[in-house]
Motif scaffolding. Structure first.
Motif, PDB file in Angstrom:
ATOM      1  N   UNK A 247      32.948  30.302  34.074  1.00 20.60           N
ATOM      2  CA  UNK A 247      33.500  29.202  33.282  1.00 20.60           C
ATOM      3  C   UNK A 247      33.731  29.703  31.855  1.00 20.60           C
ATOM      4  N   UNK A 248      34.979  29.967  31.456  1.00 20.60           N
ATOM      5  CA  UNK A 248      36.199  29.802  32.253  1.00 20.60           C
ATOM      6  C   UNK A 248      36.335  30.898  33.304  1.00 20.60           C
ATOM      7  N   UNK A 249      37.153  30.632  34.320  1.00 30.13           N
ATOM      8  CA  UNK A 249      37.358  31.599  35.380  1.00 30.13           C
ATOM      9  C   UNK A 249      38.014  32.870  34.835  1.00 30.13           C
ATOM     10  N   UNK A 250      37.665  33.986  35.454  1.00 34.04           N
ATOM     11  CA  UNK A 250      38.194  35.293  35.065  1.00 34.04           C
ATOM     12  C   UNK A 250      38.768  35.960  36.309  1.00 34.04           C
ATOM     13  N   UNK A 251      39.983  36.485  36.199  1.00 36.40           N
ATOM     14  CA  UNK A 251      40.593  37.168  37.329  1.00 36.40           C
ATOM     15  C   UNK A 251      41.102  38.541  36.901  1.00 36.40           C
ATOM     16  N   UNK A 252      41.345  39.389  37.876  1.00 36.97           N
ATOM     17  CA  UNK A 252      41.714  40.764  37.617  1.00 36.97           C
ATOM     18  C   UNK A 252      43.122  40.869  37.042  1.00 36.97           C
ATOM     19  N   UNK A 253      43.275  41.825  36.160  1.00 34.87           N
ATOM     20  CA  UNK A 253      44.585  42.102  35.554  1.00 34.87           C
ATOM     21  C   UNK A 253      44.791  43.619  35.518  1.00 34.87           C
ATOM     22  N   UNK A 254      46.039  44.072  35.414  1.00 38.82           N
ATOM     23  CA  UNK A 254      46.281  45.515  35.363  1.00 38.82           C
ATOM     24  C   UNK A 254      45.462  46.195  34.265  1.00 38.82           C
ATOM     25  N   UNK A 255      44.882  47.337  34.620  1.00 44.45           N
ATOM     26  CA  UNK A 255      44.055  48.084  33.678  1.00 44.45           C
ATOM     27  C   UNK A 255      42.578  47.823  33.805  1.00 44.45           C
ATOM     28  N   UNK A 256      42.195  46.727  34.476  1.00 44.65           N
ATOM     29  CA  UNK A 256      40.772  46.462  34.687  1.00 44.65           C
ATOM     30  C   UNK A 256      40.153  47.537  35.573  1.00 44.65           C
ATOM     31  N   UNK A 257      38.861  47.777  35.370  1.00 43.08           N
ATOM     32  CA  UNK A 257      38.128  48.749  36.160  1.00 43.08           C
ATOM     33  C   UNK A 257      36.869  48.099  36.713  1.00 43.08           C
ATOM     34  N   UNK A 258      36.633  48.320  38.004  1.00 38.23           N
ATOM     35  CA  UNK A 258      35.441  47.805  38.683  1.00 38.23           C
ATOM     36  C   UNK A 258      34.563  48.957  39.124  1.00 38.23           C
ATOM     37  N   UNK A 259      33.255  48.770  39.023  1.00 36.71           N
ATOM     38  CA  UNK A 259      32.288  49.690  39.628  1.00 36.71           C
ATOM     39  C   UNK A 259      31.334  48.874  40.480  1.00 36.71           C
ATOM     40  N   UNK A 260      31.178  49.267  41.737  1.00 36.76           N
ATOM     41  CA  UNK A 260      30.318  48.566  42.689  1.00 36.76           C
ATOM     42  C   UNK A 260      29.211  49.496  43.133  1.00 36.76           C
ATOM     43  N   UNK A 261      27.991  48.952  43.287  1.00 35.68           N
ATOM     44  CA  UNK A 261      26.841  49.743  43.706  1.00 35.68           C
ATOM     45  C   UNK A 261      25.968  48.927  44.663  1.00 35.68           C
ATOM     46  N   UNK A 262      25.407  49.616  45.655  1.00 38.08           N
ATOM     47  CA  UNK A 262      24.366  49.044  46.509  1.00 38.08           C
ATOM     48  C   UNK A 262      23.302  50.118  46.679  1.00 38.08           C
ATOM     49  N   UNK A 263      22.039  49.712  46.634  1.00 41.77           N
ATOM     50  CA  UNK A 263      20.927  50.651  46.752  1.00 41.77           C
ATOM     51  C   UNK A 263      21.128  51.622  47.903  1.00 41.77           C
ATOM     52  N   UNK A 264      21.109  52.913  47.607  1.00 42.64           N
ATOM     53  CA  UNK A 264      21.159  53.937  48.634  1.00 42.64           C
ATOM     54  C   UNK A 264      22.503  54.163  49.276  1.00 42.64           C
ATOM     55  N   UNK A 265      23.516  53.361  48.915  1.00 44.78           N
ATOM     56  CA  UNK A 265      24.822  53.452  49.566  1.00 44.78           C
ATOM     57  C   UNK A 265      25.899  54.014  48.648  1.00 44.78           C
ATOM     58  N   UNK A 266      25.512  54.423  47.429  1.00 43.91           N
ATOM     59  CA  UNK A 266      26.479  55.039  46.538  1.00 43.91           C
ATOM     60  C   UNK A 266      27.195  54.032  45.655  1.00 43.91           C
ATOM     61  N   UNK A 267      28.380  54.419  45.197  1.00 37.99           N
ATOM     62  CA  UNK A 267      29.152  53.592  44.265  1.00 37.99           C
ATOM     63  C   UNK A 267      30.637  53.732  44.543  1.00 37.99           C
TER      64      UNK A 267
END
Length: 276
Positions: A247-267
């Motif tokens: 709130x307010x909502x946020x959505x992806x736009x060109x140039x954004x970068x995401x990093x995802x991680x889960x324990x033991x499963x890498x990134x």
């Protein structure tokens, strides 16, 4: 063990990371990480495999994916974030296999995108055929675990009628990997921390113990309705922190970068690109 597929798009080879994290080529042992081989990963001869030099691109760590099955609203804290009641049974939808993408490949926004969102999820890769299995038997059919980013165009998903699938299946909307981590290396799939950062800022934080339906329950449930085959991927739901829930909502736009991680499963790391 941590299995990968490396190389250019459409020409990936199977590989494995040894105890020192060195990438080794499996193409002399198997054609690919697909089919029946997923049910006998522990039996593969891994001694003396050639080392892979450089820093090759990683692809989806399993080939021949027949279906990507997703579970919606499967975290109690995410359901609360969305203002929706916890479901009595798993909410099931599909992502098209044409959405599959390497873990570090870019996300390309679809034409007309208004509300493209992120979702870090525990991915379960089926290793052996599962039909009408009990919860007690469910994990026997798992080849391993991975990370899935269930990228979602919310306007397509929610505001344009019909099924959620249309907002989930755009090209590049299913990054998987980097690794397929065999089930023996994951002590408890119901106690894994998940995280997603957007442009270096924490967005999602959660733990799989907040799942409404566990991995064993999901596999057993799905197997009553459809046969699960080796290479099928189940995305098990996402914790709070998605763009739609802010709130307010946020959505992806060109140039954004995401990093995802889960324990033991890498990134995973993805850059967002404009429509083509």
């Amino acid at each position: 063990m941590r299995f990968v597929r490396f190389g250019e798009v459409g020409a990936e080879k199977p590989g494995v990371l040894d105890a020192d994290g060195v990438l080794r080529d499996l193409s002399g042992v198997m054609n690919d990480l697909s089919g029946d081989v997923l049910g006998r990963l522990a039996d593969l001869p891994l001694d003396g495999l050639p080392v892979v030099g450089g820093d090759p691109r990683l692809g989806v760590p399993v080939a021949g994916v027949g279906k990507v099955i997703c579970i919606g609203l499967n975290y109690s804290d995410h359901a609360a974030e969305a203002g929706m009641a916890e479901p009595d049974e798993p909410i099931v939808f599909m992502k098209a296999t044409s959405a599959l993408n390497g873990p570090d490949d870019p996300i390309i926004l679809p034409r007309g995108s208004e509300k493209t969102d992120w979702e870090v999820e525990l991915g379960v890769v089926i290793g052996t055929r599962a039909q009408y299995v009990s919860e007690a038997e469910a994990l026997d059919h798992v080849a391993g675990y991975t990370i899935v980013n269930d990228v979602s165009e919310r306007a397509f998903q929610i505001e344009r009628g019909g099924q959620w699938t249309k907002g989930k299946s755009c090209d590049t909307f299913c990054p998987v990997g980097p690794w397929l981590v065999t089930s023996d290396a994951v002590a408890d799939p119901q106690d894994l921390d998940l995280a997603l950062d957007l442009n270096g800022v924490p967005a999602q934080r959660g733990n799989t113990r907040s799942m409404i339906f566990t991995v064993t329950q999901i596999i057993s449930y799905l197997s009553q309705m459809m046969t699960l085959h080796p290479g099928d991927i189940i995305a098990t739901g996402t914790p709070p922190g998605v763009g739609m829930g802010q709130d307010p909502q946020v959505f992806l736009k060109p140039g954004d970068e995401m990093e995802l991680r889960i324990d033991g499963l890498g990134a995973q790391r993805q850059t967002v690109l404009p429509p083509v």
